[in-house]
Write a protein that holds these residues in place. Structure first.
Motif, PDB file in Angstrom:
ATOM      1  N   THR A   1       0.823  -1.202   0.000  1.00 49.83           N
ATOM      2  CA  THR A   1       0.000   0.000   0.000  1.00 49.83           C
ATOM      3  C   THR A   1       0.860   1.256   0.000  1.00 49.83           C
ATOM      4  O   THR A   1       0.465   2.276  -0.577  1.00 49.83           O
ATOM      5  CB  THR A   1      -0.941   0.033   1.212  1.00 49.83           C
ATOM      6  OG1 THR A   1      -0.164  -0.055   2.394  1.00 49.83           O
ATOM      7  CG2 THR A   1      -1.954  -1.082   1.138  1.00 49.83           C
ATOM      8  N   GLN A   2       2.035   1.185   0.612  1.00 48.89           N
ATOM      9  CA  GLN A   2       2.944   2.333   0.597  1.00 48.89           C
ATOM     10  C   GLN A   2       3.427   2.613  -0.827  1.00 48.89           C
ATOM     11  O   GLN A   2       3.528   3.760  -1.235  1.00 48.89           O
ATOM     12  CB  GLN A   2       4.157   2.069   1.505  1.00 48.89           C
ATOM     13  CG  GLN A   2       3.864   2.214   2.963  1.00 48.89           C
ATOM     14  CD  GLN A   2       5.143   1.973   3.758  1.00 48.89           C
ATOM     15  OE1 GLN A   2       6.108   1.389   3.271  1.00 48.89           O
ATOM     16  NE2 GLN A   2       5.132   2.424   5.019  1.00 48.89           N
ATOM     17  N   LEU A   3       3.693   1.547  -1.559  1.00 44.96           N
ATOM     18  CA  LEU A   3       4.144   1.688  -2.946  1.00 44.96           C
ATOM     19  C   LEU A   3       3.047   2.318  -3.803  1.00 44.96           C
ATOM     20  O   LEU A   3       3.310   3.212  -4.610  1.00 44.96           O
ATOM     21  CB  LEU A   3       4.560   0.326  -3.509  1.00 44.96           C
ATOM     22  CG  LEU A   3       5.063   0.313  -4.944  1.00 44.96           C
ATOM     23  CD1 LEU A   3       6.333   1.148  -5.082  1.00 44.96           C
ATOM     24  CD2 LEU A   3       5.319  -1.113  -5.409  1.00 44.96           C
ATOM     25  N   VAL A   4       1.804   1.888  -3.604  1.00 49.12           N
ATOM     26  CA  VAL A   4       0.672   2.424  -4.363  1.00 49.12           C
ATOM     27  C   VAL A   4       0.472   3.897  -4.014  1.00 49.12           C
ATOM     28  O   VAL A   4       0.232   4.722  -4.889  1.00 49.12           O
ATOM     29  CB  VAL A   4      -0.607   1.603  -4.092  1.00 49.12           C
ATOM     30  CG1 VAL A   4      -1.830   2.267  -4.695  1.00 49.12           C
ATOM     31  CG2 VAL A   4      -0.452   0.182  -4.600  1.00 49.12           C
ATOM     32  N   GLU A   5       0.586   4.249  -2.731  1.00 45.74           N
ATOM     33  CA  GLU A   5       0.420   5.640  -2.312  1.00 45.74           C
ATOM     34  C   GLU A   5       1.542   6.509  -2.882  1.00 45.74           C
ATOM     35  O   GLU A   5       1.315   7.647  -3.312  1.00 45.74           O
ATOM     36  CB  GLU A   5       0.392   5.723  -0.778  1.00 45.74           C
ATOM     37  CG  GLU A   5      -0.873   5.189  -0.164  1.00 45.74           C
ATOM     38  CD  GLU A   5      -0.807   5.171   1.354  1.00 45.74           C
ATOM     39  OE1 GLU A   5       0.178   5.704   1.945  1.00 45.74           O
ATOM     40  OE2 GLU A   5      -1.731   4.633   1.961  1.00 45.74           O
ATOM     41  N   LYS A   6       2.758   5.965  -2.886  1.00 41.59           N
ATOM     42  CA  LYS A   6       3.899   6.687  -3.418  1.00 41.59           C
ATOM     43  C   LYS A   6       3.718   6.940  -4.924  1.00 41.59           C
ATOM     44  O   LYS A   6       3.972   8.039  -5.418  1.00 41.59           O
ATOM     45  CB  LYS A   6       5.173   5.888  -3.148  1.00 41.59           C
ATOM     46  CG  LYS A   6       6.431   6.626  -3.408  1.00 41.59           C
ATOM     47  CD  LYS A   6       7.630   5.779  -2.995  1.00 41.59           C
ATOM     48  CE  LYS A   6       8.922   6.530  -3.207  1.00 41.59           C
ATOM     49  NZ  LYS A   6      10.099   5.744  -2.845  1.00 41.59           N
ATOM     50  N   GLN A   7       3.237   5.923  -5.609  1.00 42.20           N
ATOM     51  CA  GLN A   7       3.004   6.055  -7.059  1.00 42.20           C
ATOM     52  C   GLN A   7       1.863   7.036  -7.338  1.00 42.20           C
ATOM     53  O   GLN A   7       1.918   7.814  -8.288  1.00 42.20           O
ATOM     54  CB  GLN A   7       2.709   4.687  -7.683  1.00 42.20           C
ATOM     55  CG  GLN A   7       3.917   3.793  -7.777  1.00 42.20           C
ATOM     56  CD  GLN A   7       3.576   2.404  -8.301  1.00 42.20           C
ATOM     57  OE1 GLN A   7       2.406   1.988  -8.286  1.00 42.20           O
ATOM     58  NE2 GLN A   7       4.606   1.685  -8.731  1.00 42.20           N
ATOM     59  N   ALA A   8       0.818   7.007  -6.511  1.00 46.01           N
ATOM     60  CA  ALA A   8      -0.307   7.926  -6.674  1.00 46.01           C
ATOM     61  C   ALA A   8       0.161   9.369  -6.472  1.00 46.01           C
ATOM     62  O   ALA A   8      -0.249  10.284  -7.213  1.00 46.01           O
ATOM     63  CB  ALA A   8      -1.429   7.585  -5.702  1.00 46.01           C
ATOM     64  N   ALA A   9       1.027   9.605  -5.503  1.00 47.92           N
ATOM     65  CA  ALA A   9       1.554  10.944  -5.238  1.00 47.92           C
ATOM     66  C   ALA A   9       2.427  11.400  -6.425  1.00 47.92           C
ATOM     67  O   ALA A   9       2.368  12.570  -6.847  1.00 47.92           O
ATOM     68  CB  ALA A   9       2.355  10.962  -3.948  1.00 47.92           C
ATOM     69  N   GLN A  10       3.223  10.475  -6.949  1.00 47.13           N
ATOM     70  CA  GLN A  10       4.070  10.808  -8.090  1.00 47.13           C
ATOM     71  C   GLN A  10       3.218  11.123  -9.324  1.00 47.13           C
ATOM     72  O   GLN A  10       3.510  12.057 -10.062  1.00 47.13           O
ATOM     73  CB  GLN A  10       5.031   9.658  -8.378  1.00 47.13           C
ATOM     74  CG  GLN A  10       6.066   9.987  -9.425  1.00 47.13           C
ATOM     75  CD  GLN A  10       7.081   8.863  -9.608  1.00 47.13           C
ATOM     76  OE1 GLN A  10       6.928   7.770  -9.070  1.00 47.13           O
ATOM     77  NE2 GLN A  10       8.119   9.154 -10.365  1.00 47.13           N
ATOM     78  N   ILE A  11       2.154  10.357  -9.528  1.00 43.61           N
ATOM     79  CA  ILE A  11       1.250  10.609 -10.665  1.00 43.61           C
ATOM     80  C   ILE A  11       0.593  11.973 -10.520  1.00 43.61           C
ATOM     81  O   ILE A  11       0.468  12.737 -11.480  1.00 43.61           O
ATOM     82  CB  ILE A  11       0.194   9.473 -10.776  1.00 43.61           C
ATOM     83  CG1 ILE A  11       0.865   8.184 -11.240  1.00 43.61           C
ATOM     84  CG2 ILE A  11      -0.930   9.879 -11.719  1.00 43.61           C
ATOM     85  CD1 ILE A  11      -0.037   6.963 -11.208  1.00 43.61           C
ATOM     86  N   GLU A  12       0.174  12.312  -9.298  1.00 44.07           N
ATOM     87  CA  GLU A  12      -0.452  13.610  -9.044  1.00 44.07           C
ATOM     88  C   GLU A  12       0.539  14.746  -9.339  1.00 44.07           C
ATOM     89  O   GLU A  12       0.194  15.749  -9.984  1.00 44.07           O
ATOM     90  CB  GLU A  12      -0.935  13.693  -7.596  1.00 44.07           C
ATOM     91  CG  GLU A  12      -1.624  14.988  -7.244  1.00 44.07           C
ATOM     92  CD  GLU A  12      -2.936  15.185  -7.990  1.00 44.07           C
ATOM     93  OE1 GLU A  12      -3.298  16.365  -8.216  1.00 44.07           O
ATOM     94  OE2 GLU A  12      -3.592  14.203  -8.362  1.00 44.07           O
ATOM     95  N   LYS A  13       1.795  14.581  -8.907  1.00 43.84           N
ATOM     96  CA  LYS A  13       2.831  15.579  -9.136  1.00 43.84           C
ATOM     97  C   LYS A  13       3.100  15.733 -10.633  1.00 43.84           C
ATOM     98  O   LYS A  13       3.219  16.850 -11.149  1.00 43.84           O
ATOM     99  CB  LYS A  13       4.105  15.151  -8.399  1.00 43.84           C
ATOM    100  CG  LYS A  13       5.219  16.138  -8.457  1.00 43.84           C
ATOM    101  CD  LYS A  13       6.418  15.650  -7.655  1.00 43.84           C
ATOM    102  CE  LYS A  13       7.595  16.588  -7.812  1.00 43.84           C
ATOM    103  NZ  LYS A  13       8.784  16.081  -7.109  1.00 43.84           N
ATOM    104  N   GLN A  14       3.168  14.621 -11.351  1.00 42.71           N
ATOM    105  CA  GLN A  14       3.409  14.657 -12.800  1.00 42.71           C
ATOM    106  C   GLN A  14       2.224  15.280 -13.544  1.00 42.71           C
ATOM    107  O   GLN A  14       2.406  16.002 -14.527  1.00 42.71           O
ATOM    108  CB  GLN A  14       3.707  13.248 -13.326  1.00 42.71           C
ATOM    109  CG  GLN A  14       5.062  12.717 -12.898  1.00 42.71           C
ATOM    110  CD  GLN A  14       5.291  11.274 -13.308  1.00 42.71           C
ATOM    111  OE1 GLN A  14       4.341  10.545 -13.607  1.00 42.71           O
ATOM    112  NE2 GLN A  14       6.560  10.855 -13.297  1.00 42.71           N
TER     113      GLN A  14
END
Length: 110
Positions: free
Chosen positions: A2-15
Motif C-alpha cells: 500500500t505504501q508503494l501504491v500511495e507513493k506512485q499515486a503521489a508521483q502521478i499527481e505531481k506529474q
C-alpha cells in the motif's frame, strides 16, 4: 504494498500538475508566436524578415482596350534639322563625316 501504491499515486499527481503547467506554457508561447503587427500592438519592425502576404489579386489585362486606335509617332519624310549625338571622343573623326549642305547639323556633346 500500500505504501508503494500511495507513493506512485503521489508521483502521478505531481506529474499531472507538471503536465498541466507545461501545457499552459506551450499554449501561451504558441499564442505569442502567432502575433504580428497586424493582430497586436507590436510595431511592424518586430515582424521579422518574412514577406507579408499580398492581399491584392492579380488580374485584368494590361494596355489599351480591344479596338482602340493606336497612335504611332511617324518619322518625318524631310527633316529640317538633323541632331547627331555622340560622345566627345567621336568628335575627333568629324572631318570624316559626309555633310549634307541642305541640313543644319547640330552637335550635342555627351
Amino acid at each position: 504494498m500500500t505504501q508503494l501504491v500511495e507513493k506512485q499515486a503521489a508521483q502521478i499527481e505531481k506529474q499531472t500538475l507538471q503536465i498541466e503547467k507545461l501545457e499552459k506554457r506551450v499554449n501561451e508561447l504558441e499564442r505569442q508566436l502567432g502575433q504580428n503587427s497586424n493582430n497586436s500592438s507590436k510595431p511592424p519592425s518586430s515582424d521579422g524578415l518574412r514577406k507579408p502576404t499580398n492581399l491584392r489579386q492579380s488580374g485584368g489585362k494590361k494596355g489599351a482596350p480591344k479596338g482602340h486606335d493606336g497612335h504611332t509617332l511617324r518619322l518625318s519624310p524631310s527633316p529640317l534639322i538633323l541632331f547627331i549625338a555622340c560622345p566627345i571622343a567621336c568628335l575627333i573623326t568629324v572631318e570624316a563625316w559626309v555633310f549634307i549642305p541642305s541640313l543644319e547639323m547640330i552637335f550635342t556633346l555627351g
